[in-house]
Scaffold this motif. Sequence first.
Motif, mmCIF file in Angstrom:
data_model
loop_
_atom_site.group_PDB
_atom_site.id
_atom_site.type_symbol
_atom_site.label_atom_id
_atom_site.label_comp_id
_atom_site.label_asym_id
_atom_site.label_seq_id
_atom_site.Cartn_x
_atom_site.Cartn_y
_atom_site.Cartn_z
ATOM 1 N N GLU A 121 0.846 -1.190 0.000
ATOM 2 C CA GLU A 121 0.000 0.000 0.000
ATOM 3 C C GLU A 121 0.887 1.248 0.000
ATOM 4 N N ALA A 122 0.833 1.994 -1.076
ATOM 5 C CA ALA A 122 1.642 3.199 -1.196
ATOM 6 C C ALA A 122 0.873 4.405 -0.690
ATOM 7 N N GLY A 123 1.487 5.156 0.211
ATOM 8 C CA GLY A 123 0.900 6.388 0.712
ATOM 9 C C GLY A 123 1.609 7.587 0.130
ATOM 10 N N SER A 124 1.270 8.764 0.607
ATOM 11 C CA SER A 124 1.861 9.982 0.049
ATOM 12 C C SER A 124 3.330 10.110 0.406
ATOM 13 N N ARG A 140 10.405 4.211 2.149
ATOM 14 C CA ARG A 140 10.071 5.350 1.292
ATOM 15 C C ARG A 140 9.678 4.871 -0.093
ATOM 16 N N ILE A 141 10.273 3.768 -0.542
ATOM 17 C CA ILE A 141 9.891 3.192 -1.834
ATOM 18 C C ILE A 141 10.104 1.683 -1.793
ATOM 19 N N VAL A 142 9.236 0.970 -2.454
ATOM 20 C CA VAL A 142 9.334 -0.486 -2.558
ATOM 21 C C VAL A 142 9.706 -0.848 -3.987
ATOM 22 N N ILE A 143 10.659 -1.785 -4.118
ATOM 23 C CA ILE A 143 11.024 -2.333 -5.427
ATOM 24 C C ILE A 143 10.632 -3.804 -5.440
ATOM 25 N N VAL A 272 4.783 1.884 -6.993
ATOM 26 C CA VAL A 272 5.674 0.784 -6.634
ATOM 27 C C VAL A 272 6.571 0.519 -7.836
ATOM 28 N N LEU A 273 7.865 0.422 -7.606
ATOM 29 C CA LEU A 273 8.834 0.204 -8.668
ATOM 30 C C LEU A 273 9.070 -1.290 -8.839
ATOM 31 N N ALA A 274 9.581 -1.697 -9.977
ATOM 32 C CA ALA A 274 9.909 -3.103 -10.213
ATOM 33 C C ALA A 274 11.291 -3.208 -10.827
ATOM 34 N N PHE A 275 11.848 -4.412 -10.754
ATOM 35 C CA PHE A 275 13.146 -4.682 -11.348
ATOM 36 C C PHE A 275 13.179 -6.152 -11.713
ATOM 37 N N GLY A 276 13.898 -6.487 -12.799
ATOM 38 C CA GLY A 276 13.974 -7.875 -13.241
ATOM 39 C C GLY A 276 12.735 -8.294 -13.999
ATOM 40 N N GLY A 277 12.315 -9.542 -13.811
ATOM 41 C CA GLY A 277 11.161 -10.059 -14.529
ATOM 42 C C GLY A 277 9.897 -9.276 -14.250
ATOM 43 N N ALA A 278 9.733 -8.781 -13.034
ATOM 44 C CA ALA A 278 8.552 -7.980 -12.694
ATOM 45 C C ALA A 278 8.508 -6.685 -13.475
ATOM 46 N N ALA A 279 9.666 -6.215 -13.926
ATOM 47 C CA ALA A 279 9.768 -4.985 -14.713
ATOM 48 C C ALA A 279 9.848 -5.271 -16.208
ATOM 49 N N SER A 280 9.531 -6.515 -16.612
ATOM 50 C CA SER A 280 9.556 -6.918 -18.033
ATOM 51 C C SER A 280 10.941 -6.768 -18.641
ATOM 52 N N PRO A 311 14.446 14.746 0.806
ATOM 53 C CA PRO A 311 13.520 14.176 1.798
ATOM 54 C C PRO A 311 12.059 14.526 1.552
ATOM 55 N N SER A 312 11.801 15.487 0.671
ATOM 56 C CA SER A 312 10.407 15.871 0.403
ATOM 57 C C SER A 312 9.708 14.924 -0.556
ATOM 58 N N LEU A 313 10.453 14.050 -1.217
ATOM 59 C CA LEU A 313 9.851 13.155 -2.213
ATOM 60 C C LEU A 313 9.228 11.937 -1.541
ATOM 61 N N GLY A 314 7.957 11.694 -1.845
ATOM 62 C CA GLY A 314 7.267 10.524 -1.332
ATOM 63 C C GLY A 314 7.379 9.345 -2.292
ATOM 64 N N SER A 315 6.657 8.283 -1.982
ATOM 65 C CA SER A 315 6.768 7.038 -2.756
ATOM 66 C C SER A 315 6.468 7.233 -4.240
#
Length: 414
Positions: A121-124, A140-143, A272-280, A311-315
């Motif tokens: 769940e991504a918030g602000s 702060r961010i999920v990959i 939400v960011l992805a990497f590898g197969g999840a990122a095609s 630090p002002s940048l959110g997800s």
Amino acid sequence: MARCADVLVIGGAPAALCIASELHQRGVAVEGIALEPVDAAWPNTYGIWVDELKVLDLEHLIEHRWSDTVSFFGAGGSEAEDQPLVHGIDYCLFDRAALQRYWLDRAQGVTWHQDSAERVEAGSEHTLVSCASGEVRKARIVIDASGASSPHIRRPDQGPVAGQAAYGVVGRFSKPPIEPGRFVLMDYRCEHLREEQRLEPPTFLYAMDLGDGVFFVEETSLALAPAVPYDVLKQRLQQRLDHRGVQITEVIHEEFCLFPMNLPLPDRSQPVLAFGGAASMVHPASGYMVGALLRRGPGLADALTAALADPSLGSADLARRGWQGLWPMELVLRHQLYQFGLGRLMGFNERLLRTHFSTFFSLEREDWFGFLTNTLPLPRLMGVMLRLFALSPWELRRGLVLGAAQRQAPGFRR
């Protein structure tokens, strides 16, 4: 609730270890969630052209290397049809344990939680990951680097996804199943098949001499939706070996491989960011990915490290910077070109595929190598595709222009 990490990586396979290690090397506070221990042995083999590792100064990660690299694009059964096409470039297999240790060593200090991510769940400002254990992780961010089937990454539905499937055996044989000291990228000879089997989607042999009397032989389906079942691949491999008078005397390891070839690019506006197969990131025309991880991981880590310094940048803003770093327009357009080319090849029968690949490998080595590794700049990639079309026989040109109605979609080995 757990403390807030800069980056939380989901997954424990090559893509996850790669990006976690690159971020950690840049001083980013990284944590990971993996279902299995991240130092558990990887089951599959990973091949790559040696020149890709030379550029990255990673030749020390090689376990096996071959200079005798060939393919067979004849039907087989006669001296002319059994002539190999010599590639003239070295191929290798990673030492899986060494590659895994390389990334783990560079990620020393990263905390890995053995758990399963159930909800993201991504918030602000930050993102929460609810785990099967009941723990809630915060970053702060999920990959998401957990693979192409991840439920946490949105992507458009563009119809059935073609899968490359393979069944292989590492073992000992009554006699060498291929020439000793050789690597075979693609062996399309089909004289071992019954007539009705030749009307079915074609498969090829991917094989190598591992030394000390051990060989790896693998029957591979280029790509099909739905994928060719493992039992069909196993039967075809057995037929191929029987035709050559070869028996398996010892099975050291069985390999089952299935991954998508034409997975659409993810929705790059999601937080939400992805990497590898999840990122095609699987190459749509070749099926390779590990080289892309090694080449593109540092760029993504640089982009995220720079963004996290604010630090002002959110997800959502961090993810946007990450998607731009991972999929700049140049790479998006190249991906679309590869997808288009793959679509044109859909439905080619075994004879047309043999003709296509034979023509493809008649290109200059730098061109076919750059095509397979996705390292050609966009203008040159377009030029190579046009040159391939110009070199193709009329029947092949017709198929490339009109496409085909069947669902088969060819590619190469990963």
